[in-house]
Design a protein around this motif. Structure first.
Motif, PDB file in Angstrom:
ATOM      1  N   PRO A  53     -13.819  14.314  48.191  1.00  0.00           N
ATOM      2  CA  PRO A  53     -14.391  13.768  49.509  1.00  0.00           C
ATOM      3  C   PRO A  53     -15.776  13.442  49.614  1.00  0.00           C
ATOM      4  O   PRO A  53     -16.092  12.137  50.020  1.00  0.00           O
ATOM      5  CB  PRO A  53     -13.960  14.840  50.679  1.00  0.00           C
ATOM      6  N   TYR A  57     -16.990   9.437  49.962  1.00  0.00           N
ATOM      7  CA  TYR A  57     -17.882   9.014  50.844  1.00  0.00           C
ATOM      8  C   TYR A  57     -19.102   8.134  50.357  1.00  0.00           C
ATOM      9  O   TYR A  57     -19.512   7.312  50.866  1.00  0.00           O
ATOM     10  CB  TYR A  57     -18.294  10.296  51.562  1.00  0.00           C
ATOM     11  N   VAL A  75      -9.010  10.911  52.080  1.00  0.00           N
ATOM     12  CA  VAL A  75      -8.944  11.312  50.846  1.00  0.00           C
ATOM     13  C   VAL A  75      -8.126  12.432  50.581  1.00  0.00           C
ATOM     14  O   VAL A  75      -8.021  13.530  51.363  1.00  0.00           O
ATOM     15  CB  VAL A  75     -10.377  11.707  50.674  1.00  0.00           C
ATOM     16  N   VAL A  83      -8.531  15.074  53.475  1.00  0.00           N
ATOM     17  CA  VAL A  83      -9.758  15.113  54.074  1.00  0.00           C
ATOM     18  C   VAL A  83      -9.957  13.990  54.847  1.00  0.00           C
ATOM     19  O   VAL A  83     -10.013  12.675  54.077  1.00  0.00           O
ATOM     20  CB  VAL A  83     -10.987  15.568  53.302  1.00  0.00           C
ATOM     21  N   ASN A  85     -12.971  11.686  56.412  1.00  0.00           N
ATOM     22  CA  ASN A  85     -14.356  11.605  56.405  1.00  0.00           C
ATOM     23  C   ASN A  85     -14.496  10.703  57.874  1.00  0.00           C
ATOM     24  O   ASN A  85     -14.145   9.407  57.747  1.00  0.00           O
ATOM     25  CB  ASN A  85     -15.130  10.706  55.449  1.00  0.00           C
TER      26      ASN A  85
END
Length: 164
Positions: A53, A57, A75, A83, A85
């Motif tokens: 993650p 990002y 992700v 995950v 973001n």
């Protein structure tokens, strides 16, 4: 998972949001800032558990494609865990008028996008009290956004309060 409490259609539990204990696909959502900063708050727990993650990002911030408030990046970190973001925080400090970095409209937009993705992969959604830590938001403003974007669509939402 003791001390469970249901409010509206959100399940509140004490526990670790990085370790959801339910069957099926799961999306862990958290709020990120829009300046490429990663290293304080819930992201440290994410990075201890998975490196992907943070890496995704930082790459997203560098490339800038689609990197704006209200955007989300999904992700996959395990076969049944993703995950998300969510860019819902403007910078990392209060602005010149003393307003906290949280951007409720951006969080709402991101949650609506998340709902579409959660429906596509038939996932439940798991989170800490997003937007209420370093972003400076208040839960009484965040909870209705979750309800309006996710709960009304029948998506199972669990909010984790870390600690014993």
């Amino acid at each position: 998972m003791e001390d469970e409490q249901m409010t509206k259609d959100i399940l509140y539990i004490k526990g670790d949001a990085t370790k959801p204990e339910v069957a099926g696909n799961k999306i862990l959502v958290h709020v990120c800032n829009d300046i490429g900063g990663w290293g304080k708050g819930f992201v440290t727990a994410l990075s201890r558990r998975w490196k992907a993650p943070e890496k995704a990002y930082r790459q997203w911030y560098t490339v800038k494609e689609g990197f704006r408030l209200g955007a989300i990046q999904l992700v996959q970190v395990e076969p049944d865990i993703w995950v998300a973001n969510l860019l819902g925080q403007r910078k990392i400090i209060k602005d010149e008028n003393g307003n906290p970095p949280v951007r409720y409209d951006a969080i709402a937009e991101g949650l609506h996008k998340l709902a579409i993705l959660a429906e596509e992969i038939q996932a439940s959604v798991h989170m800490p009290r997003i937007g209420c830590g370093l972003a400076g938001g208040t839960w009484d403003k965040i909870e209705p956004l979750i309800d309006a974007a996710l709960c009304v669509k029948g998506i199972q939402v669990t909010v984790y309060d870390y600690g014993s």
